[in-house]
Design a protein around this motif. Structure first.
Motif, mmCIF file in Angstrom:
data_model
loop_
_atom_site.group_PDB
_atom_site.id
_atom_site.type_symbol
_atom_site.label_atom_id
_atom_site.label_comp_id
_atom_site.label_asym_id
_atom_site.label_seq_id
_atom_site.Cartn_x
_atom_site.Cartn_y
_atom_site.Cartn_z
ATOM 1 N N UNK A 56 -15.728 -0.156 5.384
ATOM 2 C CA UNK A 56 -15.096 -0.891 4.275
ATOM 3 C C UNK A 56 -13.645 -0.403 4.128
ATOM 4 N N UNK A 57 -12.726 -0.931 4.937
ATOM 5 C CA UNK A 57 -11.344 -0.440 4.953
ATOM 6 C C UNK A 57 -10.580 -0.604 3.634
ATOM 7 N N UNK A 58 -11.027 -1.512 2.775
ATOM 8 C CA UNK A 58 -10.327 -1.732 1.503
ATOM 9 C C UNK A 58 -10.968 -1.000 0.332
ATOM 10 N N UNK A 59 -11.912 -0.104 0.603
ATOM 11 C CA UNK A 59 -12.571 0.659 -0.450
ATOM 12 C C UNK A 59 -11.636 1.780 -0.897
ATOM 13 N N UNK A 60 -10.846 1.488 -1.916
ATOM 14 C CA UNK A 60 -9.800 2.424 -2.329
ATOM 15 C C UNK A 60 -10.368 3.725 -2.886
ATOM 16 N N UNK A 61 -11.512 3.682 -3.521
ATOM 17 C CA UNK A 61 -12.087 4.931 -4.031
ATOM 18 C C UNK A 61 -12.456 5.878 -2.887
ATOM 19 N N UNK A 84 -0.860 6.332 2.440
ATOM 20 C CA UNK A 84 -0.078 5.136 2.771
ATOM 21 C C UNK A 84 -0.965 3.895 2.870
ATOM 22 N N UNK A 85 -2.187 4.045 3.386
ATOM 23 C CA UNK A 85 -3.128 2.916 3.424
ATOM 24 C C UNK A 85 -3.416 2.438 1.998
ATOM 25 N N UNK A 86 -3.561 3.389 1.092
ATOM 26 C CA UNK A 86 -3.840 3.039 -0.308
ATOM 27 C C UNK A 86 -2.671 2.260 -0.904
ATOM 28 N N UNK A 87 -1.438 2.679 -0.606
ATOM 29 C CA UNK A 87 -0.278 1.955 -1.166
ATOM 30 C C UNK A 87 -0.148 0.556 -0.569
ATOM 31 N N UNK A 88 -0.696 0.349 0.605
ATOM 32 C CA UNK A 88 -0.703 -0.997 1.194
ATOM 33 C C UNK A 88 -1.652 -1.899 0.406
ATOM 34 N N UNK A 89 -2.774 -1.334 -0.014
ATOM 35 C CA UNK A 89 -3.777 -2.099 -0.764
ATOM 36 C C UNK A 89 -3.356 -2.249 -2.228
ATOM 37 N N UNK A 90 -2.846 -1.182 -2.815
ATOM 38 C CA UNK A 90 -2.426 -1.189 -4.230
ATOM 39 C C UNK A 90 -0.973 -0.683 -4.291
ATOM 40 N N UNK A 91 -0.004 -1.554 -3.996
ATOM 41 C CA UNK A 91 1.394 -1.109 -3.878
ATOM 42 C C UNK A 91 2.023 -0.591 -5.171
ATOM 43 N N UNK A 92 1.477 -0.917 -6.318
ATOM 44 C CA UNK A 92 2.078 -0.491 -7.579
ATOM 45 C C UNK A 92 1.379 0.716 -8.202
ATOM 46 N N UNK A 93 0.471 1.356 -7.482
ATOM 47 C CA UNK A 93 -0.284 2.471 -8.042
ATOM 48 C C UNK A 93 0.498 3.761 -7.850
#
Length: 181
Positions: A56-61, A84-93
């Motif tokens: 699940x590549x988009x599982x940010x947790x 960096x993967x996380x900022x790609x999914x949630x760029x404003x976090x």
């Protein structure tokens, strides 16, 4: 949009709990923080998390947990890549950018840390400022320290902001005094 906002809120809560450890880790120099880890480190926890992310590549947790696990073992390059993967999914976090700064700083990449801390400062939302004061103070201090010899005016502005968020930081107070000379 609502789903992303929920992810951000739940991740922010989770990272707020983890950030306490990051703050104390920044102010305490340890032998592991002194060495730069270049080879990927694996252990059963990291291996399991890597498999979960692969599924699940988009599982940010899970990505946050993996990035934190990499940091815990001093694998700064893998931590940076994961944040960096996380900022790609949630760029404003904003907390992800702070973590990228922390990992870069730990890897002795001060330019990368400075850039990430600048992004962190820009991404903190007004409603998050109170909860982010310690991290904001540190980010502003780090940038001021990096710029003290090349852009004294910017360093003065940033150290003033750092002290606005944490007026008791002795390193920031000392830097402020040295910039006034």
């Amino acid at each position: 949009m609502m789903k992303t906002e929920m992810k951000i809120k739940s991740l922010f809560f989770g990272l707020t709990l983890m950030t306490t450890g990051f703050i104390s880790a920044q102010t305490t120099t340890t032998a592991s923080a002194e060495t730069t880890q270049t080879a990927a480190v694996t252990n059963p926890t990291i291996d399991a998390l890597v498999k979960q992310v692969a599924a699940k590549p988009d599982d940010t947790q899970t990505l946050v947990t993996l990035a934190t696990a990499y940091q815990d073992v001093g694998d700064w390059n893998s931590a940076i890549a994961t944040w960096n993967k996380i900022t790609t999914i949630i760029p404003d976090w904003a907390p992800a950018y702070y973590s990228i700064g922390y990992a870069n700083q730990s890897a002795k990449n001060n330019e990368g840390a400075k850039a990430a801390y600048e992004q962190y400062i820009a991404k903190v939302k007004p409603a998050e400022v109170d909860a982010s004061k310690q991290n904001l103070a540190y980010a502003y201090f780090f940038i001021a320290f990096q710029d003290k010899d090349t852009d004294k005016e910017k360093a003065k502005q940033y150290i003033a902001k750092s002290l606005q968020y944490d007026g008791s930081n002795q390193d920031a107070l000392n830097l402020s005094k040295s910039l006034m000379n």
